[in-house]
Motif scaffolding. Structure first.
Motif, PDB file in Angstrom:
ATOM      1  N   CYS A  17       0.791  -1.276  -0.161  1.00 33.22           N
ATOM      2  CA  CYS A  17       0.091  -0.123   0.165  1.00 33.22           C
ATOM      3  C   CYS A  17       0.923   1.384   0.071  1.00 33.22           C
ATOM      4  O   CYS A  17       1.651   1.706   0.916  1.00 33.22           O
ATOM      5  CB  CYS A  17      -1.106   0.121   1.158  1.00 33.22           C
ATOM      6  SG  CYS A  17      -1.948   1.582   1.244  1.00 33.22           S
ATOM      7  N   LYS A  87      -7.124   1.389  -2.074  1.00 33.49           N
ATOM      8  CA  LYS A  87      -8.563   1.249  -1.381  1.00 33.49           C
ATOM      9  C   LYS A  87      -8.659   0.385  -0.245  1.00 33.49           C
ATOM     10  O   LYS A  87      -8.321  -0.680  -0.435  1.00 33.49           O
ATOM     11  CB  LYS A  87      -9.660   0.987  -2.375  1.00 33.49           C
ATOM     12  CG  LYS A  87      -9.709   2.079  -3.620  1.00 33.49           C
ATOM     13  CD  LYS A  87     -10.019   3.348  -3.115  1.00 33.49           C
ATOM     14  CE  LYS A  87     -10.296   4.353  -3.962  1.00 33.49           C
ATOM     15  NZ  LYS A  87     -10.458   5.679  -3.695  1.00 33.49           N
ATOM     16  N   ARG A  88      -9.376   0.731   0.864  1.00 32.45           N
ATOM     17  CA  ARG A  88      -9.523  -0.042   2.201  1.00 32.45           C
ATOM     18  C   ARG A  88     -10.330  -1.289   1.707  1.00 32.45           C
ATOM     19  O   ARG A  88      -9.898  -2.527   2.079  1.00 32.45           O
ATOM     20  CB  ARG A  88     -10.037   0.734   3.048  1.00 32.45           C
ATOM     21  CG  ARG A  88     -10.157  -0.052   4.300  1.00 32.45           C
ATOM     22  CD  ARG A  88     -10.947   0.934   5.697  1.00 32.45           C
ATOM     23  NE  ARG A  88      -9.432   1.745   6.172  1.00 32.45           N
ATOM     24  CZ  ARG A  88      -9.530   3.200   5.738  1.00 32.45           C
ATOM     25  NH1 ARG A  88     -10.499   3.752   5.150  1.00 32.45           N
ATOM     26  NH2 ARG A  88      -8.359   3.777   6.117  1.00 32.45           N
ATOM     27  N   GLU A  89     -11.400  -1.153   0.763  1.00 34.24           N
ATOM     28  CA  GLU A  89     -12.184  -2.023   0.462  1.00 34.24           C
ATOM     29  C   GLU A  89     -11.420  -3.203  -0.298  1.00 34.24           C
ATOM     30  O   GLU A  89     -11.432  -4.500  -0.179  1.00 34.24           O
ATOM     31  CB  GLU A  89     -13.444  -1.631  -0.366  1.00 34.24           C
ATOM     32  CG  GLU A  89     -14.220  -2.764  -0.933  1.00 34.24           C
ATOM     33  CD  GLU A  89     -15.323  -2.063  -1.897  1.00 34.24           C
ATOM     34  OE1 GLU A  89     -15.436  -2.748  -2.837  1.00 34.24           O
ATOM     35  OE2 GLU A  89     -15.553  -1.002  -1.782  1.00 34.24           O
ATOM     36  N   ARG A  91      -7.972  -3.747   0.003  1.00 27.30           N
ATOM     37  CA  ARG A  91      -7.086  -4.651   0.730  1.00 27.30           C
ATOM     38  C   ARG A  91      -8.005  -5.550   1.775  1.00 27.30           C
ATOM     39  O   ARG A  91      -7.625  -6.400   2.081  1.00 27.30           O
ATOM     40  CB  ARG A  91      -6.574  -3.586   1.817  1.00 27.30           C
ATOM     41  CG  ARG A  91      -5.568  -2.589   1.046  1.00 27.30           C
ATOM     42  CD  ARG A  91      -4.632  -1.798   1.952  1.00 27.30           C
ATOM     43  NE  ARG A  91      -5.523  -0.734   2.645  1.00 27.30           N
ATOM     44  CZ  ARG A  91      -5.721   0.408   2.379  1.00 27.30           C
ATOM     45  NH1 ARG A  91      -5.302   0.700   1.221  1.00 27.30           N
ATOM     46  NH2 ARG A  91      -6.351   1.120   3.144  1.00 27.30           N
ATOM     47  N   GLU A  92      -9.137  -5.111   2.314  1.00 26.53           N
ATOM     48  CA  GLU A  92      -9.752  -6.163   3.037  1.00 26.53           C
ATOM     49  C   GLU A  92     -10.478  -7.124   2.290  1.00 26.53           C
ATOM     50  O   GLU A  92     -10.402  -8.292   2.659  1.00 26.53           O
ATOM     51  CB  GLU A  92     -11.093  -5.375   3.615  1.00 26.53           C
ATOM     52  CG  GLU A  92     -12.025  -6.110   4.510  1.00 26.53           C
ATOM     53  CD  GLU A  92     -11.378  -7.091   5.856  1.00 26.53           C
ATOM     54  OE1 GLU A  92     -11.859  -7.606   6.354  1.00 26.53           O
ATOM     55  OE2 GLU A  92     -10.226  -6.391   6.183  1.00 26.53           O
ATOM     56  N   TYR A 109       3.020  -0.947   4.365  1.00 23.45           N
ATOM     57  CA  TYR A 109       2.683   0.351   4.015  1.00 23.45           C
ATOM     58  C   TYR A 109       3.803   1.402   3.902  1.00 23.45           C
ATOM     59  O   TYR A 109       4.702   1.529   4.753  1.00 23.45           O
ATOM     60  CB  TYR A 109       1.610   0.478   5.190  1.00 23.45           C
ATOM     61  CG  TYR A 109       1.072   2.147   5.036  1.00 23.45           C
ATOM     62  CD1 TYR A 109       0.678   2.730   4.011  1.00 23.45           C
ATOM     63  CD2 TYR A 109       1.050   3.169   6.307  1.00 23.45           C
ATOM     64  CE1 TYR A 109       0.184   4.023   3.903  1.00 23.45           C
ATOM     65  CE2 TYR A 109       0.551   4.253   6.356  1.00 23.45           C
ATOM     66  CZ  TYR A 109       0.246   4.679   5.173  1.00 23.45           C
ATOM     67  OH  TYR A 109      -0.351   6.090   5.276  1.00 23.45           O
ATOM     68  N   GLU A 148      -6.711   5.859   0.270  1.00 22.76           N
ATOM     69  CA  GLU A 148      -7.134   5.729   1.580  1.00 22.76           C
ATOM     70  C   GLU A 148      -6.269   4.856   2.668  1.00 22.76           C
ATOM     71  O   GLU A 148      -5.887   3.629   2.438  1.00 22.76           O
ATOM     72  CB  GLU A 148      -8.280   4.716   1.509  1.00 22.76           C
ATOM     73  CG  GLU A 148      -9.601   5.160   0.580  1.00 22.76           C
ATOM     74  CD  GLU A 148     -10.700   4.384   0.397  1.00 22.76           C
ATOM     75  OE1 GLU A 148     -10.841   3.236   1.122  1.00 22.76           O
ATOM     76  OE2 GLU A 148     -11.507   4.844  -0.327  1.00 22.76           O
ATOM     77  N   ARG A 149      -5.405   5.804   3.248  1.00 23.13           N
ATOM     78  CA  ARG A 149      -4.418   5.454   4.213  1.00 23.13           C
ATOM     79  C   ARG A 149      -4.901   4.366   5.191  1.00 23.13           C
ATOM     80  O   ARG A 149      -6.098   4.696   6.004  1.00 23.13           O
ATOM     81  CB  ARG A 149      -3.533   6.565   4.880  1.00 23.13           C
ATOM     82  CG  ARG A 149      -3.199   7.711   4.110  1.00 23.13           C
ATOM     83  CD  ARG A 149      -2.486   8.730   4.517  1.00 23.13           C
ATOM     84  NE  ARG A 149      -1.970   9.830   3.735  1.00 23.13           N
ATOM     85  CZ  ARG A 149      -0.955   9.607   3.258  1.00 23.13           C
ATOM     86  NH1 ARG A 149      -0.022   8.424   3.431  1.00 23.13           N
ATOM     87  NH2 ARG A 149      -0.307  10.435   2.533  1.00 23.13           N
ATOM     88  N   PRO A 150      -4.231   3.463   5.349  1.00 25.86           N
ATOM     89  CA  PRO A 150      -4.686   2.401   6.743  1.00 25.86           C
ATOM     90  C   PRO A 150      -4.328   2.945   7.647  1.00 25.86           C
ATOM     91  O   PRO A 150      -3.326   3.615   8.078  1.00 25.86           O
ATOM     92  CB  PRO A 150      -3.648   1.221   6.236  1.00 25.86           C
ATOM     93  CG  PRO A 150      -2.690   1.421   5.535  1.00 25.86           C
ATOM     94  CD  PRO A 150      -2.985   2.874   4.595  1.00 25.86           C
ATOM     95  N   ASP A 151      -5.363   2.665   8.833  1.00 21.78           N
ATOM     96  CA  ASP A 151      -4.996   3.129  10.213  1.00 21.78           C
ATOM     97  C   ASP A 151      -4.582   1.973  10.985  1.00 21.78           C
ATOM     98  O   ASP A 151      -4.463   0.856  10.389  1.00 21.78           O
ATOM     99  CB  ASP A 151      -6.277   3.829  10.676  1.00 21.78           C
ATOM    100  CG  ASP A 151      -7.568   2.731  10.750  1.00 21.78           C
ATOM    101  OD1 ASP A 151      -7.176   1.524  10.461  1.00 21.78           O
ATOM    102  OD2 ASP A 151      -8.684   3.221  10.860  1.00 21.78           O
ATOM    103  N   GLU A 154      -6.844  -1.190  11.008  1.00 24.12           N
ATOM    104  CA  GLU A 154      -6.918  -1.965   9.776  1.00 24.12           C
ATOM    105  C   GLU A 154      -5.353  -2.750   9.653  1.00 24.12           C
ATOM    106  O   GLU A 154      -5.440  -3.937   9.230  1.00 24.12           O
ATOM    107  CB  GLU A 154      -7.206  -1.116   8.499  1.00 24.12           C
ATOM    108  CG  GLU A 154      -6.725  -2.022   7.059  1.00 24.12           C
ATOM    109  CD  GLU A 154      -6.814  -0.930   5.933  1.00 24.12           C
ATOM    110  OE1 GLU A 154      -6.551  -1.605   5.021  1.00 24.12           O
ATOM    111  OE2 GLU A 154      -6.983   0.029   5.938  1.00 24.12           O
TER     112      GLU A 154
END
Length: 165
Positions: A17, A87-89, A91-92, A109, A148-151, A154
């Motif tokens: 990412c 995108k977070r979606e 990665r998930e 990341y 969309e940066r991972p927190d 995540e």
């Protein structure tokens, strides 16, 4: 480590990412050597096909590479998806798929300042290597806005997390 890259405990899915110029390819190549994982880079495939990096076939090629990586994970082969997974979606979805297939997950990341990214890209743009996309400052800014940066929440979902600064 065995050819699956996971000390014999099943396959490993390694995600990246980060924005252009962050060092994804360098680290992906290193992890491929360390783990024996198959590395996928859509940009390199586009270059191999002689297609413009921004051609409309990119989405279809990406879908095909995603299917191929899934097939390899199902067969116990570790895989590296070098594309930036902005995108977070996405990665998930990939993390869940790996879990369903019994694969461990690793995410890298790349949290690099925009000015540093641009400095690196100016150097890369001046002497491009095969499979590298030419990036303008404007395009880099567009990419930054789409990421969309991972927190921490995540990142904690992955078996292994590496943050590059």
């Amino acid at each position: 480590m065995d050819s699956r890259g996971n000390s014999g405990q099943g396959p490993l899915l390694i995600l990246f990412c980060g924005l252009p110029g962050s060092g994804k390819t360098t680290i992906a190549r290193q992890r491929a050597r360390e783990t024996g994982a198959i590395r996928f880079s859509t940009d390199e495939w586009m270059a191999d096909l002689g297609v413009d990096f921004f051609d409309h076939i990119r989405d279809g090629l990406q879908a095909r590479l995603d299917q191929l990586s899934k097939d390899l994970l199902e067969r116990g082969q570790s895989v590296i998806l070098e594309d930036g997974t902005w995108k977070r979606e996405e990665r998930e979805r990939l993390r869940r798929l790996a879990s369903e297939l019994g694969a461990a997950t690793e995410i890298h990341y790349f949290d690099i300042a925009i000015d540093e990214l641009w400095r690196r890209l100016e150097i890369r743009n001046a002497s491009p290597t095969f499979g590298t996309v030419p990036i303008t400052r404007e395009l880099l800014e567009e990419c930054r806005l789409r990421l969309e940066r991972p927190d921490d929440a995540e990142l904690s979902l992955f078996h292994r997390t590496v943050v590059h600064r």
